[in-house]
Design a protein around this motif. Structure first.
Motif: not given
Length: 448
Positions: A91-100, A124-142
């Motif tokens: 499960l990928d965890v991507v920090e957005a930082g100051a970005e949207d 055959p699946i990728f999943l990421a949690a995009v976080t802001r300040d460590g808190v999940p904000a978006y889920r990306v499923l491919t």
């Protein structure tokens, strides 16, 4: 970017040849030169933790066999599917930082789609949690398209909604056939009898239809593969008016419009296309999370008649199209080649039509649009071309897209077979045919 390891386990495991649906979509992937990524970017409710996202991933991996399936491609035999009972996934965890975070999530989806997926070694699946300040904000499923088609994805969404409403409790057990069981049935005596009956119908149609779909191929330079996006409020209103008069469903009206337009632009009649059929009306496939959509063959003589008569002819043919859209694609390809050799010419079956709207059965409005409304809407038509840079096109793929209150058509074409001008001419012919038929029940198709 960080990564969490998620372990999972689920019911069912084993090895079988690929199902017909899996082989159908793998053929499309080979022709188009990509793995046909399907992505979804979704905001997460406030309070969602990384453990929640990992639990979500663990649930879908365990519930749906297609997500824990690897493929084998031996040099000396047919490809097989291997369903694993347990495993682990990142499960990928991507920090957005100051970005949207939404913009970051969109970029992650693009990166996933460009990944060189190895279906023999990678889930055959990728999943990421995009976080802001460590808190999940978006889920990306491919996922790869070999996992499911649109209606399979809808079943997953319905399962997830039921799970959420039940406070995380799992939904009822899966009862629809999954690809492992589908493949075993397809190899059974009953499955073979079904396939042989379908092949007989295809053979009859292939011997009767015109061999070519398009004018003679021509080199029109690079880029070769293009997409047209065509939006027509007038077509939407005209289809409603035709429905009100004929009581036909919108799906049949629009398919008839496409067949007429194709014949007008290419000069080939009877007009022939392969129509995407959601096979979940078949026993054991309702609610199946898999690829079970396949393309039936539809040929209609649309020359020298009114549009209403062409629509009636389509209505008589389309039942057979749907009935004979569940088959072994390798056997159909062999049949096309064999009958082509019998006829002494290549049989072109690479024109595809897919009505992607989720609600195709809505009836006509209580009051049909007035003729003046239909005419006035022609001024609001819009269109745009764009090159396909990440994949190739089929020779022609027409898709009716969701467009509430309007009509949206996308055409993807290999311009060696259909030029950009002809792509637009085809969409315009659909629109003008629809408007003419809406205003005059005696309007002709315009096909000589």
């Amino acid at each position: 970017m960080g990564r969490m390891v998620v372990r999972f386990a689920g019911e069912g495991s084993g090895v079988a040849e690929l199902s017909w649906g899996q082989r159908e979509i793998l053929g499309a992937m080979r022709r188009q030169g990509c793995w046909l990524a399907l992505s979804n970017v979704a905001p997460l409710p406030a309070g969602t933790t990384l453990d929640d996202v990992a639990d979500w991933l663990r649930f879908v991996m365990g519930r749906y066999q297609v997500l824990r399936t690897l493929l084998r491609f031996p040099a000396d035999g047919p490809a097989t599917q291997v369903v694993h009972a347990a495993g682990e996934i990142g499960l990928d965890v991507v920090e957005a930082g100051a970005e949207d975070p939404e913009r970051v999530a969109d970029r992650v989806a693009v990166r996933y789609a460009g990944h060189d997926l190895d279906l023999a070694r990678q889930w055959p699946i990728f999943l990421a949690a995009v976080t802001r300040d460590g808190v999940p904000a978006y889920r990306v499923l491919t996922v790869c398209h070999v996992v499911w088609d649109a209606f399979g994805a809808l079943t997953v969404l319905a399962d997830l909604r039921r799970r959420e409403a039940a406070g995380g409790a799992p939904p009822e057990p899966v009862t629809a056939m999954q690809p492992l069981e589908q493949a075993r049935w397809q190899r059974s005596p009953a499955g073979r009898r079904h396939s042989e009956a379908v092949l007989r119908q295809w053979a009859h149609a292939l011997r009767q239809m015109p061999a070519r779909r398009f004018p003679a191929p021509a080199d029109r330079g690079e880029p070769r593969h293009w997409k047209l996006d065509f939006v027509s409020p007038a077509t939407h209103l005209a289809v409603q008016a035709i429905q009100s008069r004929t009581r036909a469903g919108s799906a049949q009206v629009i398919l008839t419009l496409f067949l007429v337009a194709l014949a007008r632009v290419t000069g080939v009649n009877p007009s022939v296309t392969r129509v995407a059929v959601n096979n979940r009306f078949r026993r054991g496939l309702a609610g199946s999370v898999a690829v079970v959509t396949q393309y039936g063959l539809c040929a209609v003589d649309v020359a020298g008649v009114t549009f209403d008569e062409a629509l009636a002819r389509l209505a008589r043919r389309v039942v057979s199209t749907f009935k004979n859209a569940y088959y072994d694609p390798d056997q159909v390809a062999d049949l096309v080649d064999r009958i082509g050799r019998e006829r002494g010419e290549e049989l072109d079956v690479h024109c595809y039509y897919n009505d992607r709207r989720l609600d195709q059965d809505g009836g006509p409005p209580a009051e049909p649009p007035a003729p003046g409304q239909v005419r006035a809407a022609l001024a609001r038509t819009s269109s745009s071309h764009s090159p396909l840079t990440r994949r190739r096109s089929e020779r022609l793929l027409a898709a009716v897209e969701e467009a509430p209150g309007s009509f949206r058509l996308t055409l993807e074409a290999d311009t060696r077979y259909l030029s950009r001008d002809d792509m637009l001419a085809c969409a315009r012919a659909m629109e003008l045919t629809a408007v003419a038929a809406a205003l005059d029940p005696a309007a002709a198709t315009g096909v000589g």
